[in-house]
Design an enzyme around this catalytic site. Structure first.
Site, PDB file in Angstrom:
ATOM      1  N   ASP A 310       0.867  -1.178   0.000  1.00 20.90           N
ATOM      2  CA  ASP A 310       0.000   0.000   0.000  1.00 20.90           C
ATOM      3  C   ASP A 310       0.908   1.234   0.000  1.00 20.90           C
ATOM      4  OD1 ASP A 310      -2.351   1.610   0.350  1.00 20.90           O
ATOM      5  OD2 ASP A 310      -1.784   1.806   2.454  1.00 20.90           O
ATOM      6  N   ASP A 505      -1.851  -0.639   6.123  1.00 25.96           N
ATOM      7  CA  ASP A 505      -2.051  -0.108   7.473  1.00 25.96           C
ATOM      8  C   ASP A 505      -3.475   0.340   7.763  1.00 25.96           C
ATOM      9  OD1 ASP A 505      -2.049   2.226   5.867  1.00 25.96           O
ATOM     10  OD2 ASP A 505      -1.464   3.417   7.613  1.00 25.96           O
ATOM     11  N   ASP A 509      -7.291  -1.733   3.863  1.00 28.03           N
ATOM     12  CA  ASP A 509      -6.329  -2.768   3.482  1.00 28.03           C
ATOM     13  C   ASP A 509      -6.653  -4.125   4.103  1.00 28.03           C
ATOM     14  OD1 ASP A 509      -4.695  -0.986   1.994  1.00 28.03           O
ATOM     15  OD2 ASP A 509      -3.815  -0.251   3.855  1.00 28.03           O
TER      16      ASP A 509
END
Length: 634
Positions: A310, A505, A509
């Site tokens: 990410d 995080d 996600d």
């Protein structure tokens, strides 16, 4: 409590077997061979009964283990009058389980140290005094006194001017860190300096350290896929062992050769080396701030071929920082920052909070704003010390002061431009950006050296922003504008190239972390949902911890495999030698004991794994840890 009783039972069985063996040997040397045989027989029976109970439990669970070989060898030795060999096998088996328990206990020591540090009470400020209260009574907003040597009981922020904390137990960092007022502190850190005040931001049960303790307990209860694979292999090994023993008896007519074959095959290093090596790997990874939720994720982590990252909060810091303060009308840059931050105290917008944090790091005193009006998504208007202040987007502020928005010539993709007007004049601009985390490029290069073949970026941000931020990283692919379900689809698609690791995080996600073969969450500031869905949690807010974690997993798995291959190879060689009559049952038992001890000691090498860590930059920014660089007019 259960583990304690099992440990005592194993210790008692070992003592009985050893005393029986030594007593029988003394009687045998004294010429009392009949009595010696009886003593050896009596010492084997408790060990054999315990072993049979364990075998029945395994069969009830549908598991076929190599303990059956140990039971067969002891039973066959007793049946054919080889009581000395049976006694040696009993000592060997009980000693092997004792050594395994001792080895795993040593491997878990670092985790036990982590658990033993859990604080039970905290010192809270109340009505001008101090009181000692249980952790359950602490509420967000309470001000706590953290004395020198105290373990921080809950997540919070520094209220004093500064704090000096040691996070080595959580992150493996050898040097304590100096934190300024307003900095976040993880529970579980130790105060290495003068006493300081901490404002609690979470309940104790929701804090970082409590979550770590829960995850450690889960990890200790886990069983690795390699261990389950060992159980499946055990049936094949059992068949081979019995076949060699039967063939030796059938072809030679000597049952003692069959007994020797069974003895030398007991117990197989397969059931000893794997759990010891992997649990040692778990402990070692925790020492470096990488909490792996079990031996299973560690074994899978060692086989990862594709890494999906990410962007915001993972590859980047996730918090916009001021990279420059530009003055247009000659106003001092610190005054621009101070007035802007004072007004932004009234806003909860992330950019506003970042400006306030930067001002506090600079040690600026922020007066309380008045007559504040916030226009969502635009900016804030109010009075600060009698000055009319406007803070917001360039267009918003320019319209309010009757100017045309001029932008910023050096503004890059992903940066944010915050305009500041004072008393109807455009005072200046704050340029903010969410930069890559320190060491991100070196980390990705290191992962490629460790065998990661594909590294992708998956972000919900715009493509232009993502491309600009990741320029020069050499990613194998970039997927921008993704929704949570599209991230899951990307993970599933990439599985055709091998096991996939996803690092994130945020709450968005969590589905992709759960879908990946190994999900990794940024545990220091990440969302609780992502930490729950992940298999691995980075205890410190540093992406470069990922490299040491993967290296430890790979090396621990390699040590486990090496131990298994060497142990099985030596066992098979010993079985063949016994089948041809070169080893007696007693000699075979002694040989197998040496093999077992050797593979356990080899597995414990995982405790000494020292992963490669790039040397962090020692550069210090005078203006504080938020990286604020004050520049002149442009």
């Amino acid at each position: 409590m259960e583990h304690t009783s099992i440990d005592r039972l194993r210790t008692a069985l070992l003592l009985v077997a050893v005393v029986s063996l030594l007593s029988g040997l003394a009687l045998h040397l004294a010429g009392r061979t009949d009595l010696a045989g009886f003593v050896w027989f009596a010492g084997v029976v408790p060990v054999l009964i315990s072993l049979l109970v364990e075998i029945l439990r395994c069969l009830w669970r549908g598991e076929v283990g190599l303990d059956i070989v140990a039971a067969l060898s002891m039973t066959a030795a007793l049946v054919f009058g080889e009581t000395l060999a049976a006694s040696v096998v009993a000592v060997m088996y009980s000693g092997g389980t004792f050594l395994e328990n001792f080895a795993e206990g040593r491997a878990r020591r670092e985790m036990h140290d982590l658990l033993s540090r859990v604080p039970r009470t905290a010192t809270r400020h109340r009505n001008g005094g101090l009181e000692e209260v249980p952790l359950d009574e602490i509420e967000p907003g309470d001000r706590l006194l953290i004395r020198q040597g105290d373990v921080v009981p809950v997540d919070g922020s520094v209220t004093s001017k500064a704090a000096f904390v040691d996070t080595s137990a959580l992150t493996g960092e050898s040097l304590p860190a100096r934190l300024s007022r307003g900095a976040d502190v993880m529970s579980g850190a130790t105060n290495a300096g003068e006493p300081f005040d901490l404002t609690a931001t979470r309940l104790a049960k929701e804090s970082t350290y409590a979550g770590i303790v829960r995850l450690v307990e889960e990890a200790q209860r886990s069983k690795a896929p390699m261990a389950r694979l060992a159980d499946r292999w055990s049936f094949g090994f059992l068949v081979v062992t019995v076949a060699i023993a039967f063939a030796a008896w059938w072809l030679t007519g000597d049952p003692i050769r069959a007994v020797a074959v069974l003895v030398v095959a007991t117990p197989c290093p397969l059931i000893l080396a794997v759990p010891v090596a992997l649990v040692a790997g778990l402990s070692r990874a925790a020492h470096f701030g990488v909490l792996i939720k079990g031996a299973g994720p560690l074994e899978t982590m060692a086989r990862i071929r594709t890494l999906i990252l990410d962007k915001t909060g993972t590859l980047t810091d996730g918090r916009p920082r001021i990279v420059s303060v530009d003055s247009h009308d000659g106003m001092d840059q610190s005054d621009i920052l101070r007035l802007a931050a004072a007004l932004d105290q009234a806003s909860k917008h992330p950019v506003a909070q970042a400006i306030v944090a930067a001002a506090k790091v600079q040690g600026l005193t922020l007066p309380v704003p008045t007559e504040v009006a916030e226009i969502p998504g635009e900016g804030v208007v109010g009075s600060v010390e009698g000055h009319k202040v406007i803070v917001g987007g360039d267009d918003f502020v320019a319209r309010r002061v009757g100017r045309t928005a001029e932008g910023h010539p050096a503004l890059s993709a992903g940066a944010v431009l915050v305009a500041v007007a004072v008393d109807g004049h455009m005072a200046g601009h704050l340029v903010m950006a969410d930069p890559l985390r320190e060491g991100a490029g070196e980390m990705l290069e290191g992962l490629r050296r460790q065998g990661i073949e594909r590294i992708l970026l998956a972000t919900g941000d715009r493509a232009a922003v993502a491309e600009r931020v990741t320029e020069g990283l050499g990613l194998d692919g970039l997927r921008a504008g993704l929704t949570p379900d599209q991230k899951v689809l990307l993970v599933l698609t990439e599985r055709k190239n091998g096991p996939v690791m996803m690092v994130g995080d945020g709450v968005n996600d969590a589905p992709a972390l759960a879908a990946a073969d190994v999900g990794v969450a940024m545990g220091a500031r990440g969302a609780a949902a992502s930490a729950e869905a992940a298999d691995v949690v980075l205890l410190v807010d540093r992406i470069d911890r990922l490299g040491p974690g993967i290296e430890i997993a790979r090396r621990a798995r390699r040590i486990a495999v090496e131990s298994v291959v060497a142990g099985i190879g030596l066992s098979v060689a010993g079985m063949i030698a016994a089948a041809f009559g070169y080893l007696t049952p007693v000699q075979g038992a002694m040989l197998q004991e040496v093999i077992d001890v050797a593979v356990i000691l080899n597995a414990l090498r995982a405790l000494r794994i020292q992963p490669y860590e790039p040397v962090a930059s020692q550069a210090v920014i005078d203006d504080g840890p938020d990286g604020l660089a004050v520049k002149g007019s442009i």
